[in-house]
Design a protein around this motif. Structure first.
Motif, PDB file in Angstrom:
ATOM      1  N   ALA A 168      -6.061   2.432   3.090  1.00 40.68           N
ATOM      2  CA  ALA A 168      -5.540   3.401   2.532  1.00 40.68           C
ATOM      3  C   ALA A 168      -3.841   3.354   2.248  1.00 40.68           C
ATOM      4  N   THR A 176       4.318   8.508  -2.392  1.00 41.74           N
ATOM      5  CA  THR A 176       5.155   9.134  -2.545  1.00 41.74           C
ATOM      6  C   THR A 176       5.453  10.064  -4.201  1.00 41.74           C
ATOM      7  N   HIS A 200      -0.235   4.889   0.376  1.00 40.33           N
ATOM      8  CA  HIS A 200       0.697   5.635   0.783  1.00 40.33           C
ATOM      9  C   HIS A 200       1.401   6.666  -0.249  1.00 40.33           C
ATOM     10  N   THR A 231       0.992  -1.267   0.365  1.00 41.46           N
ATOM     11  CA  THR A 231       0.236  -0.322   0.006  1.00 41.46           C
ATOM     12  C   THR A 231       0.542   1.622  -0.012  1.00 41.46           C
ATOM     13  N   ASN A 232       2.281   1.302   0.382  1.00 40.12           N
ATOM     14  CA  ASN A 232       3.011   2.643  -0.005  1.00 40.12           C
ATOM     15  C   ASN A 232       3.320   2.025  -1.855  1.00 40.12           C
ATOM     16  N   LYS A 255      -8.978  12.037  -0.520  1.00 34.13           N
ATOM     17  CA  LYS A 255      -7.315  12.291  -0.646  1.00 34.13           C
ATOM     18  C   LYS A 255      -7.037  12.701   1.010  1.00 34.13           C
ATOM     19  N   ASN A 256      -6.177  12.117   1.695  1.00 32.63           N
ATOM     20  CA  ASN A 256      -6.179  13.139   2.908  1.00 32.63           C
ATOM     21  C   ASN A 256      -7.124  13.285   3.750  1.00 32.63           C
ATOM     22  N   THR A 305      -6.698   7.062   0.592  1.00 36.80           N
ATOM     23  CA  THR A 305      -8.653   5.879   0.803  1.00 36.80           C
ATOM     24  C   THR A 305      -9.097   5.793   0.223  1.00 36.80           C
ATOM     25  N   SER A 309       1.400  13.304  -3.421  1.00 40.03           N
ATOM     26  CA  SER A 309       1.757  13.134  -2.568  1.00 40.03           C
ATOM     27  C   SER A 309       0.671  13.382  -1.781  1.00 40.03           C
ATOM     28  N   GLY A 310       0.445  12.299  -0.260  1.00 38.10           N
ATOM     29  CA  GLY A 310      -0.283  11.560   0.643  1.00 38.10           C
ATOM     30  C   GLY A 310      -1.022  10.365   1.111  1.00 38.10           C
ATOM     31  N   VAL A 311      -1.791  10.170   1.314  1.00 40.12           N
ATOM     32  CA  VAL A 311      -2.733   9.913   2.178  1.00 40.12           C
ATOM     33  C   VAL A 311      -3.799   9.054   1.068  1.00 40.12           C
TER      34      VAL A 311
END
Length: 291
Positions: free
Chosen positions: A247, A251, A249, A156-157, A184-185, A234, A230-232
């Motif tokens: 979620a 980058t 992540h 998930t990264n 997002k976030n 979901t 970039s961010g989380v």
């Protein structure tokens, strides 16, 4: 065209000049059962109890039985593989007398399914029967399951290099099929534009009465990525029973670029010289000097 009120004691009397004689007989009119009330449709969340009721009249008093997908149910029997027991409770109404046309002959039954599982979904039939005939009514049960990511992605990264396109995918199992949206976030994304695109799908022939789960999939694409992407992210799956989320992540790496290059200088011999260079990128670049 006999009716219930024709029930009673009838007397045949024979007479002539010598006298008379008589014979009495009882006439009983049987009445075919009629279901006067029943649960029509029912839906519950996985693990909750489901209840059906059925009430019938008839003479003699009707016996009520329950079927699931045309298979007769018995109290305390499991009706599905791994399912929990059922409870059938029968009761009678009225002081039923076969010979009394005014008497009431009612029957009532309650079917309770404990700790429902997905395979309890189906068609349930209440059948009321006596010596005169039978009546039946059909009810449906849908066991809704909360969405879950049974096969979550192994990673998930995600790391990409600008301006590549980022792709994030998720699949949720649920009944009925889950709707999927992206954040997002913690902010809802507006997609299907020049920045974000979402392709969603549901497994074909997904039925609420099937033993399996409905699978909903969604793929989010982020075009011409930049550092601020970039961010989380979901993935949220939701239906009538509840919701689940997973979620990712992301980058976005940006290749270094010089934002303030050194200037050409001319100085006197033995003078001190200072040169400045600034650069940006993600992650933060390390600056070194070559001569």
């Amino acid at each position: 065209n006999s009716v219930a009120s024709d029930s009673g004691v009838y007397t045949c009397v024979a007479t002539n000049e010598a006298g008379s004689d008589m014979a009495m007989f009882q006439l009983t009119i049987y009445i075919i059962p009629s279901i006067i009330s029943a649960t029509v449709n029912n839906s519950v969340t996985l693990g909750n109890d489901a209840n059906f009721t059925c009430t019938a009249t008839g003479k003699p008093r009707a016996v009520i039985n329950w079927l699931r997908n045309n298979i007769t149910l018995r109290s305390d029997n499991s009706i599905s593989n791994g399912g929990d027991p059922i409870i059938i409770t029968n009761s009678i109404m009225g002081d039923c007398s076969i010979s009394d046309p005014a008497s009431e002959c009612g029957s009532s039954s309650t079917l309770e399914i404990l700790n429902s599982v997905a395979s309890d979904s189906g068609v349930y039939t209440c059948v009321a029967t006596n010596e005169a005939g039978s009546d039946a009514t059909f009810s449906t049960l849908v066991v809704n399951t909360i969405p879950s990511f049974n096969d979550p992605p192994l990673n998930t990264n995600h790391t990409i290099i600008s301006p590549d396109t980022a792709s994030l995918t998720c699949s949720a199992h649920a009944k009925p099929a889950a709707s999927i949206y992206w954040m997002k976030n913690q902010t809802l994304l507006q997609y299907n534009n020049s920045k974000y695109s979402v392709n969603a799908s549901v497994v074909a022939n997904c039925s609420v009465f099937a033993n399996g789960q409905c699978v909903s999939s969604s793929a989010l694409e982020i075009f011409i990525s930049v550092a601020s992407d970039s961010g989380v992210y979901t993935c949220v799956a939701t239906n009538e029973a509840g919701s689940d989320m997973i979620a990712f992540h992301l980058t976005v790496q940006v290749s270094p670029f010089v934002t303030r290059p050194p200037k050409n200088q001319t100085v006197w011999t033995s003078s001190n010289v200072s040169m400045h260079c600034a650069a940006a990128g993600n992650p933060r670049p390390h600056i070194s000097w070559l001569r």
